[in-house]
Motif scaffolding. Structure first.
Motif, short mmCIF file in Angstrom:
data_model
loop_
_atom_site.label_atom_id
_atom_site.label_comp_id
_atom_site.label_asym_id
_atom_site.label_seq_id
_atom_site.Cartn_x
_atom_site.Cartn_y
_atom_site.Cartn_z
N LYS A 1 88.38 -32.18 68.38
CA LYS A 1 88.82 -31.87 67.02
C LYS A 1 88.63 -33.03 66.05
N THR A 2 88.90 -34.26 66.49
CA THR A 2 88.83 -35.40 65.58
C THR A 2 87.41 -35.89 65.35
N PHE A 3 86.44 -35.40 66.14
CA PHE A 3 85.07 -35.87 66.02
C PHE A 3 84.16 -34.90 65.28
N PHE A 4 84.57 -33.62 65.20
CA PHE A 4 83.67 -32.62 64.65
C PHE A 4 84.38 -31.75 63.60
N LEU A 5 83.60 -31.36 62.60
CA LEU A 5 84.11 -30.48 61.55
C LEU A 5 84.32 -29.07 62.08
N GLY A 6 83.50 -28.68 63.01
CA GLY A 6 83.56 -27.35 63.60
C GLY A 6 82.34 -27.13 64.46
N ALA A 7 82.03 -25.86 64.73
CA ALA A 7 80.90 -25.55 65.59
C ALA A 7 80.48 -24.10 65.39
N TYR A 8 79.21 -23.83 65.71
CA TYR A 8 78.73 -22.45 65.78
C TYR A 8 78.79 -22.00 67.23
N GLU A 9 79.54 -20.95 67.48
CA GLU A 9 79.70 -20.44 68.83
C GLU A 9 78.72 -19.30 69.07
N PRO B 1 72.47 -18.25 61.05
CA PRO B 1 73.20 -18.22 62.32
C PRO B 1 73.67 -16.83 62.73
N GLU B 2 74.14 -16.04 61.78
CA GLU B 2 74.68 -14.72 62.10
C GLU B 2 73.65 -13.80 62.72
N GLU B 3 72.38 -14.00 62.39
CA GLU B 3 71.33 -13.16 62.95
C GLU B 3 71.10 -13.45 64.43
N PHE B 4 71.58 -14.60 64.89
CA PHE B 4 71.43 -14.99 66.29
C PHE B 4 72.78 -14.97 67.01
N ASN B 5 73.71 -14.19 66.47
CA ASN B 5 75.02 -14.02 67.08
C ASN B 5 75.81 -15.32 67.13
N PHE B 6 75.59 -16.20 66.13
CA PHE B 6 76.36 -17.43 66.01
C PHE B 6 77.57 -17.16 65.11
N THR B 7 78.74 -17.59 65.53
CA THR B 7 79.96 -17.43 64.76
C THR B 7 80.57 -18.79 64.46
N TRP B 8 80.92 -19.02 63.20
CA TRP B 8 81.47 -20.32 62.82
C TRP B 8 82.90 -20.47 63.30
N ARG B 9 83.20 -21.63 63.91
CA ARG B 9 84.54 -21.98 64.35
C ARG B 9 84.90 -23.34 63.74
N ASP B 10 86.04 -23.41 63.02
CA ASP B 10 86.43 -24.70 62.45
C ASP B 10 87.06 -25.58 63.54
N ALA B 11 87.42 -26.80 63.16
CA ALA B 11 87.90 -27.78 64.13
C ALA B 11 89.14 -27.30 64.88
N ASN B 12 89.96 -26.49 64.24
CA ASN B 12 91.19 -26.00 64.88
C ASN B 12 90.90 -25.12 66.09
N ASN B 13 89.68 -24.58 66.16
CA ASN B 13 89.30 -23.72 67.28
C ASN B 13 88.51 -24.47 68.35
N LEU B 14 88.42 -25.79 68.22
CA LEU B 14 87.73 -26.60 69.22
C LEU B 14 88.74 -27.17 70.20
N PRO B 15 88.27 -27.57 71.40
CA PRO B 15 89.17 -28.24 72.34
C PRO B 15 89.79 -29.49 71.72
#
Length: 216
Positions: A67-75, A49-63
């Motif tokens: 938050k209750t449906f996803f562990l996190g996301a790659y931004e 992911p990092e090679e494609f400018n993807f940054t990991w965001r945990d659930a606390n950084n989601l709308p």
């Protein structure tokens, strides 16, 4: 800078920003991760992911609504929200400003050595670009083996209440993506893999299988 980012930057610089009526908005896209198993599959794959400018965001950084449906996301950032119809209108203004004539409401049916024959006129030219996408085979049968058209259905629904979903979102296991418009309208697309055979063809239509899946 990778190809996708460069393309977005060029569109924003040379098309969207040239017009005051542009509704272009810089944003981010979030590829959502539902659980640790799916996250592990990403981390064990050859895709970095990092090679494609993807940054990991945990659930606390989601709308809040995610938050209750996803562990996190790659931004992935930057991305740009834009109305595709508006983009075409702006591109037309640019080419017409450069003295390029757009001929509408006619069908091309034959290419000869010095131009194109249409049902209304003859266009003399040295170069021809066939930019017909899914409709290439309608110009000539020889293209039928080269292009297989696939539909992409979408759904727009006005939501009750207020939802803070400011970015672009994609849920890979569900094969669904969405974005929120300013007037509380949710645009949802995807689910094509539920009926891949039925989604093959040149004709624009909606089908119950895909539409019902988008609603649910």
């Amino acid at each position: 800078m990778n190809f996708a980012q460069q393309s977005l930057k060029l569109i924003n610089q040379h098309i969207l920003r040239d017009f005051s009526e542009s509704l272009s908005e810089e944003s981010s896209s979030f590829t959502l991760v539902r659980n640790k198993k799916y996250l592990d599959s990403w981390q064990k794959s050859l895709f970095i992911p990092e090679e494609f400018n993807f940054t990991w965001r945990d659930a606390n950084n989601l709308p809040e609504h995610l938050k209750t449906f996803f562990l996190g996301a790659y931004e992935c950032s930057p991305e740009f929200k834009v109305n595709p119809f508006q983009l075409i209108v702006l591109m037309r203004k640019i080419v017409e400003k450069r003295g390029i004539q757009i001929i509408e409401d006619c069908s091309a049916f034959e290419i000869i050595s010095d131009g194109v024959k249409t049902d209304k006129t003859f266009i003399k030219t040295k170069k021809i670009v066939l930019a017909l996408n899914a409709y290439l085979s309608q110009f000539h049968d020889s293209f039928k083996q080269l292009v297989t058209p696939r539909r992409a259905q979408m759904l727009a629904v006005k939501l009750d209440g207020r939802y803070n979903l400011p970015h672009l979102y994609y849920d890979p296991p569900e094969r669904v993506y969405w974005r929120m418009l300013e007037d509380n309208i949710l645009i949802v697309g995807g689910k094509r893999t539920l009926d891949e055979v039925g989604e093959t063809g040149e004709f624009e239509k909606v089908t119950p299988v895909i539409q019902n899946a988008l609603v649910s």
